[in-house]
Scaffold this active site. Structure first.
Site, PDB file in Angstrom:
ATOM      1  CG  LEU A 112      -2.230  -1.057   1.269  1.00  0.00           C
ATOM      2  CD1 LEU A 112      -2.996  -0.867   2.503  1.00  0.00           C
ATOM      3  CD2 LEU A 112      -2.904  -0.558  -0.019  1.00  0.00           C
ATOM      4  CE1 TYR A 113       5.718   5.503   2.261  1.00  0.00           C
ATOM      5  CE2 TYR A 113       7.074   4.253   0.824  1.00  0.00           C
ATOM      6  CZ  TYR A 113       6.861   5.422   1.803  1.00  0.00           C
ATOM      7  OH  TYR A 113       7.581   6.515   1.982  1.00  0.00           O
ATOM      8  CD  GLU A 114       5.861  -1.913  -3.005  1.00  0.00           C
ATOM      9  OE1 GLU A 114       5.470  -2.338  -4.093  1.00  0.00           O
ATOM     10  OE2 GLU A 114       6.511  -2.549  -2.474  1.00  0.00           O
TER      11      GLU A 114
END
Length: 430
Positions: free
Chosen positions: A316-318
């Site tokens: 999700l960060y990516e």
């Protein structure tokens, strides 16, 4: 025959670059050598902030006292290079005449301006023409907004006349002295390091933090000194509008990392903080750019992360950072001010406790590259990023240029989420 032409062309191109370097170093010397500064100061007496001339008489004097001597030095050293070319390449030396001809155009233009020929200024003094700025400061070629900063932002920076090479090498392509710089995520490891290094460069720093605490950073003696701190919350970016009016550079650095969480709440929070909050701040800051001075001096730096092009072991960060990166690329096509991307590899912080690099070292490199006017600042230990990101950025920007268009008669309306769920598991917010 072909090799001979290539060699002559190389001498020609080299001679033009050579005289431009001579011009810029002469300009630099004029600010530090009193004998030359007495002549050069006339150039700085001529213009008002709107680039209109104070006096036609003073303008003509400035040409004879600054531009003509500068062109003569360029001409002499272009002839020296021609002699060098004749010595080492007698069959192709004629290509070096290009530098001489190029220099003569500057000399004749300066003489024409000094003689009061009206059309000469319009044709030969392009970086000093009055009128609204239509573009942001250029990266490699000096345009009006870039040169305006030499006159009215910092006279000890922005020395380039046509090319910005010398400024990039010397770190004078962006002056941070006296600039008001606001940093989001200021309570985080990188945020505090950025505040410290920016202040070392003479900037007036402002900490934007979601935490209700005053931020202090060490001064030159190692003693903690409080920084002006403004508390804000994701979803309430509009409350910063008044403060951003007075900010020269906004660094969007806040974010969260939910690591391996993939719940609906984690998805919502990741995109809300990492993508949409940053985008709202970006647009809010764009709305503060109204005047020529704003176009020349205001900037946004956005930390989109190395996750734009490489895995970060946090899906999700990516995804949220890649979305932000693409949106910044899209908006940068029509941005009213300079927009820089910060492509940072893994550094040790609250977001990434197993990071390899030091946040302080990363912040130092960011500032060092920014003052050299690097628009995509890459700081990482991964050599693939230095290749992958420029290719990705070029391809995405080209795609956006071809298949999107700017609509002049519409005002973008961004959602303003007043409610931000904090119920994310295993997440860290700064």
């Amino acid at each position: 025959m072909i090799n001979s032409l290539i060699s002559a062309a190389a001498w020609g191109l080299g001679s033009v670059i050579w005289v431009e370097l001579v011009r810029d170093f002469y300009h630099l010397a004029s600010h530090y050598w009193p004998s030359l500064y007495r002549l050069h100061v006339w150039h700085h007496r001529v213009f008002r902030p709107d680039l209109s001339v104070i006096s036609e008489k003073v303008y003509r004097k400035s040409q004879w006292r600054n531009d003509v001597p500068e062109s003569l030095v360029m001409l002499v050293l272009s002839l020296w290079l021609l002699a060098v070319a004749y010595t080492f390449s007698p069959e192709q030396y004629w290509g070096a005449f290009a530098g001489c001809v190029y220099t003569l155009s500057f000399l004749l233009g300066a003489i024409a301006r000094g003689s009061g020929i009206k059309w000469a200024e319009q044709l030969t003094d392009l970086t000093h023409l009055p009128g609204p700025f239509l573009t942001v400061p250029a990266n490699w070629l000096v345009n009006r907004p870039y040169h305006w900063r030499h006159h009215f932002d910092n006279q000890n920076a922005y020395y380039g006349g046509t090319l910005t090479i010398v400024d990039k090498l010397m770190g004078t392509a962006l002056s941070l002295k006296g600039k008001s710089i606001a940093v989001t995520g200021a309570s985080g490891t990188l945020g505090q390091s950025l505040l410290r290094h920016l202040r070392t460069r003479g900037a007036k720093v402002i900490a934007l933090s979601s935490k209700h605490q005053e931020i202090s950073i060490p001064d030159a003696k190692g003693e903690l000194e409080p920084v002006k701190t403004i508390t804000w919350q994701v979803g309430k970016e509009s409350e910063l509008a008044a403060q951003l009016e007075k900010v020269d550079i906004l660094i969007i650095n806040h974010g969260i990392n939910v690591h391996g969480d993939r719940t609906a709440v984690a998805i919502s929070n990741s995109y809300e903080v990492n993508t949409f909050s940053s985008l709202r701040l970006l647009e809010l800051f764009f709305n503060t750019v109204r005047t020529n001075q704003d176009i020349a001096c205001k900037e946004v730096w956005v930390n989109t992360s190395e996750a734009e092009v490489t895995p970060a072991l946090s899906p999700l960060y990516e995804l949220s950072k890649r979305a932000l990166g693409d949106l910044v690329t899209l908006r940068r096509l029509d941005a009213p001010c300079v927009v820089r991307k910060l492509i940072l590899g893994p550094f040790k912080s609250n977001l990434n406790p197993i990071g390899v690099m030091s946040a302080d070292w990363v912040a130092k490199q960011i500032v060092n590259l920014a003052i050299r006017d690097v628009r995509n600042i890459i700081v990482t230990i991964n050599p693939l990023t230095f290749f992958a990101f420029p290719v990705k950025e070029f391809m995405v920007a080209t795609y956006f240029k071809l298949f999107s268009r700017r609509t002049f008669n519409s005002t973008p309306v961004l959602p303003n989420f007043e409610r931000f769920s904090k119920e994310t598991s295993n997440s860290t917010k700064i």
